[in-house]
Design an enzyme around this catalytic site. Structure first.
Site, mmCIF file in Angstrom:
data_model
loop_
_atom_site.group_PDB
_atom_site.id
_atom_site.type_symbol
_atom_site.label_atom_id
_atom_site.label_comp_id
_atom_site.label_asym_id
_atom_site.label_seq_id
_atom_site.Cartn_x
_atom_site.Cartn_y
_atom_site.Cartn_z
ATOM 1 N N GLN A 1 -10.049 -2.543 3.107
ATOM 2 C CA GLN A 1 -9.484 -3.269 4.244
ATOM 3 C C GLN A 1 -9.315 -2.376 5.470
ATOM 4 O OE1 GLN A 1 -5.705 -4.133 1.965
ATOM 5 N NE2 GLN A 1 -4.822 -3.966 3.991
ATOM 6 N N SER B 1 6.719 -0.604 10.306
ATOM 7 C CA SER B 1 5.354 -0.481 9.807
ATOM 8 C C SER B 1 5.193 0.926 9.265
ATOM 9 C CB SER B 1 4.367 -0.694 10.968
ATOM 10 O OG SER B 1 3.094 -0.180 10.612
ATOM 11 N N HIS C 1 9.038 0.987 3.538
ATOM 12 C CA HIS C 1 10.101 1.007 4.538
ATOM 13 C C HIS C 1 11.007 -0.187 4.294
ATOM 14 C CE1 HIS C 1 7.745 -2.121 6.398
ATOM 15 N NE2 HIS C 1 6.717 -1.311 6.574
ATOM 16 N N GLN D 1 6.308 -11.401 7.489
ATOM 17 C CA GLN D 1 5.802 -12.133 8.663
ATOM 18 C C GLN D 1 5.120 -11.197 9.663
ATOM 19 O OE1 GLN D 1 8.582 -14.707 10.952
ATOM 20 N NE2 GLN D 1 7.245 -14.200 12.690
ATOM 21 N N LYS D 2 5.421 -9.899 9.593
ATOM 22 C CA LYS D 2 4.810 -8.982 10.557
ATOM 23 C C LYS D 2 3.285 -9.103 10.534
ATOM 24 C CE LYS D 2 3.325 -5.152 10.710
ATOM 25 N NZ LYS D 2 2.689 -3.901 10.613
ATOM 26 N N MET E 1 0.850 -1.188 0.000
ATOM 27 C CA MET E 1 0.000 0.000 0.000
ATOM 28 C C MET E 1 0.895 1.251 0.000
ATOM 29 S SD MET E 1 -3.362 -0.982 2.147
ATOM 30 C CE MET E 1 -2.674 -0.804 3.776
ATOM 31 N N GLY E 2 2.150 1.097 -0.448
ATOM 32 C CA GLY E 2 3.065 2.237 -0.485
ATOM 33 C C GLY E 2 3.623 2.530 0.898
ATOM 34 N N VAL F 1 11.218 -7.104 9.683
ATOM 35 C CA VAL F 1 12.385 -6.221 9.831
ATOM 36 C C VAL F 1 12.065 -5.253 10.975
ATOM 37 C CG1 VAL F 1 13.861 -4.523 8.664
ATOM 38 C CG2 VAL F 1 12.905 -6.462 7.382
ATOM 39 N N HIS G 1 9.458 -3.570 3.377
ATOM 40 C CA HIS G 1 9.078 -3.732 1.965
ATOM 41 C C HIS G 1 10.321 -3.944 1.099
ATOM 42 C CE1 HIS G 1 5.685 -1.041 3.386
ATOM 43 N NE2 HIS G 1 5.019 -2.059 2.881
#
Ligand code: PAF
Length: 281
Positions: free
Chosen positions: A61, A185, A34, A148-149, A30-31, A176, A37
């Site tokens: 969502q 995040s 960080h 995994q977050k 969703m841009g 990360v 990504h």
């Protein structure tokens, strides 16, 4: 690097790549990119002939309109970062392209979505499953990459891909973290200085549970209670849930006798954070 805005054009691009025998890797985002990504994009680049990123802030969502309105957006920055990570194409559809007037089709993954994020954010996984199914249909990847977050999300996507016979591989890469343990995040940027200082309590609580299991603790209820109490010890934290669960079904456990996952979600002011760690009992 190309930025493609129409589904038809994107489909023609990936079909041509497939026709000449190239494998397609996909990183849905969703841009507000960080390092989490970027680790997905780099791995996607390394594993595939063509690396595609999607960038779409999916309104379906978000359960709270304020959250959607505040979600950080900066296409120029995201495009620069994606290009530097070796991305070949970004699919960046407009809202009307993704959900034109009369749009009426939704994807629901049952069971797995009942608890945790699904229970605290009604409609969230219906939105995620729907948008991912559409992104998969347009980008036709051989592999898709998730962090995994968002542990429950990664299970939901695996289920969806298996159940709908989509026939490509889902790759989930480790979370990360900032130096103090806070999971990266896009929402972290919205934390005030005091909230940011206290937010590290979430990962600290989860890592303490991981250490306790390594030292022999097997009482899942105690571990869960300790995670919750530790997060609550931060004055600005409001706990949505803390859970110790089966890593595949996300059913809560009372006793650890194999693999497990600890999940937590907490709000700091208006910012809601989630995190998880795997436990090896
Ligand atoms: O994890 C995210 O950023 C989103 O849920 C996703 C997978 C891009 C779907 O909008």
């Amino acid at each position: 690097m190309q930025i493609i805005r129409e589904a038809g054009a994107m489909q023609r691009y990936v079909e041509e790549q497939r026709r000449i025998g190239r494998s397609i890797g996909l990183v849905p985002t969703m841009g507000a990119l960080h390092d989490g990504h970027l680790s997905l994009l780099r791995r996607c680049r390394a594993d595939n002939d063509v690396a595609v990123m999607t960038l779409f802030v999916n309104p379906k969502q978000f359960d709270r309109s304020e959250d959607l309105a505040r979600y950080p957006r900066d296409l120029a920055r995201d495009a620069d970062l994606a290009a530097a990570a070796g991305t070949d194409a970004i699919y960046h559809p407009a809202m009307e392209e993704m959900y034109p007037g009369g749009y009426a089709t939704y994807v629901i993954v049952e069971g797995l979505t009942d608890r945790w994020e699904g229970a605290t954010r009604p409609g969230h996984f219906r939105g995620v499953a729907t948008v991912c199914t559409k992104l998969f249909a347009v980008c036709r990847p051989h592999r898709a990459y998730f962090g995994q977050k968002d542990y429950q999300q990664s299970l939901v996507i695996r289920r969806l891909v298996a159940d709908l016979n989509l026939g490509f591989e889902i790759v989930v890469l480790p979370t990360v973290r900032e130096a103090d343990g806070l999971a990266l995040s896009s929402r972290n940027a919205l934390l005030g200085p005091d909230e940011r200082r206290q937010a590290r309590v979430v990962s600290q609580a989860l890592f303490a549970a991981q250490a306790a299991v390594r030292s022999g603790e097997r009482d899942a209820e105690k571990l869960r209670g300790d995670i919750e109490a530790r997060i609550r010890s931060a004055s600005l934290a409001v706990v949505d849930y803390a859970a110790v669960c089966h890593p595949d079904t996300l059913e809560p456990l009372t006793h650890i006798s194999g693999r497990a996952v600890a999940l937590a979600a907490a709000r700091f002011g208006a910012v809601r954070l989630i995190d998880n760690v795997l436990l090896d009992g």
